[in-house]
Design a protein around this motif. Structure first.
Motif, short mmCIF file in Angstrom:
data_model
loop_
_atom_site.label_atom_id
_atom_site.label_comp_id
_atom_site.label_asym_id
_atom_site.label_seq_id
_atom_site.Cartn_x
_atom_site.Cartn_y
_atom_site.Cartn_z
N ARG A 1 46.88 -21.61 15.72
CA ARG A 1 46.99 -20.17 15.52
C ARG A 1 45.77 -19.66 14.74
O ARG A 1 45.16 -18.65 15.10
N ILE A 2 45.40 -20.38 13.69
CA ILE A 2 44.23 -19.99 12.88
C ILE A 2 42.96 -20.04 13.74
O ILE A 2 42.14 -19.11 13.71
N GLU A 3 42.81 -21.09 14.51
CA GLU A 3 41.63 -21.22 15.37
C GLU A 3 41.58 -20.09 16.40
O GLU A 3 40.52 -19.54 16.68
N GLY A 4 42.72 -19.73 16.95
CA GLY A 4 42.76 -18.63 17.92
C GLY A 4 42.33 -17.31 17.29
O GLY A 4 41.62 -16.51 17.92
N GLN A 5 42.76 -17.07 16.04
CA GLN A 5 42.35 -15.85 15.35
C GLN A 5 40.84 -15.83 15.12
O GLN A 5 40.20 -14.79 15.30
N VAL A 6 40.29 -16.97 14.74
CA VAL A 6 38.85 -17.05 14.51
C VAL A 6 38.09 -16.77 15.80
O VAL A 6 37.12 -16.01 15.82
N MET B 1 43.67 -24.77 2.90
CA MET B 1 42.37 -25.16 3.48
C MET B 1 41.95 -24.17 4.56
O MET B 1 41.21 -24.51 5.48
N GLY B 2 42.40 -22.94 4.44
CA GLY B 2 42.12 -21.92 5.45
C GLY B 2 40.64 -21.70 5.70
O GLY B 2 40.21 -21.56 6.84
N SER B 3 39.83 -21.69 4.63
CA SER B 3 38.40 -21.43 4.83
C SER B 3 37.73 -22.58 5.58
O SER B 3 36.88 -22.36 6.44
N GLN B 4 38.15 -23.82 5.28
CA GLN B 4 37.57 -24.97 5.99
C GLN B 4 38.04 -24.97 7.46
O GLN B 4 37.25 -25.24 8.36
N LEU B 5 39.31 -24.68 7.67
CA LEU B 5 39.83 -24.62 9.04
C LEU B 5 39.14 -23.51 9.82
O LEU B 5 38.79 -23.68 10.99
N SER B 6 38.93 -22.39 9.16
CA SER B 6 38.25 -21.27 9.79
C SER B 6 36.80 -21.63 10.12
O SER B 6 36.31 -21.30 11.20
N ALA B 7 36.13 -22.31 9.20
CA ALA B 7 34.73 -22.70 9.44
C ALA B 7 34.63 -23.68 10.60
O ALA B 7 33.73 -23.58 11.44
N TRP B 8 35.57 -24.63 10.66
CA TRP B 8 35.52 -25.59 11.76
C TRP B 8 35.84 -24.91 13.09
O TRP B 8 35.17 -25.14 14.09
N GLY B 9 36.84 -24.03 13.09
CA GLY B 9 37.16 -23.28 14.31
C GLY B 9 36.01 -22.39 14.75
O GLY B 9 35.75 -22.23 15.94
#
Length: 155
Positions: free
Chosen positions: A101-106, A30-38
């Motif tokens: 970690r994903i949110e921090g990268q975004v 769900m990386g794209s959804q997590l990235s979009a939310w972040g």
């Protein structure tokens, strides 16, 4: 960037993440959804910083903007709490750490690209408007001095 668009994107990503967790999807799927939310969280933070320190040339009701941003940030905080609960229950503490970690990268990526461009654009606009105002002021001053000189017969 407007709050309505940001919140629409955040809500769509939030709902997709909730559904993915409910169907047992892996967090990394769900990386794209997590990235979009972040990304929506990051955009709202940037909008808040812009609303707190608007450029001198912006006119309008900034109080309404601040109230809208505040309300949207509260909605995002509630979504974040729900996501933390869903992710922690489904994947454990490591899942939440992975999400952070994903949110921090975004956030870093957006800060390095989009926000820097927006700040540069705002700086250029401020410089151009300031220069125009100074030039108009100097032109008026020279015109007044010249007019007084002509009127007194010095030129």
């Amino acid at each position: 960037m407007d709050p309505f668009t940001i919140m629409a994107g955040a809500s769509a990503a939030y709902n997709a993440i909730k559904q993915g967790i409910a169907f047992g999807k892996e967090l990394h799927d769900m990386g794209s959804q997590l990235s979009a939310w972040g990304s929506a969280i990051s955009d709202m933070d940037f909008m808040q910083s812009q609303a707190e320190n608007p450029p001198w040339y912006k006119f309008g009701n900034t109080g309404l903007d601040a109230a809208e941003i505040f309300a949207n940030k509260k909605k995002l905080e509630a979504q974040r709490y729900d996501l933390k609960q869903f992710i922690s229950l489904s994947y454990g503490p490591k899942g939440w750490e992975e999400y952070l970690r994903i949110e921090g990268q975004v956030r870093k990526q957006k800060r390095d690209t989009e926000y820097r461009k927006a700040e540069f654009k705002q700086s250029v606009i401020t410089f151009v408007l300031s220069t125009l105002i100074v030039l108009v002021g100097v032109t008026l001053l020279v015109g007044v001095i010249y007019g007084l000189g002509v009127q007194q017969g010095k030129w």
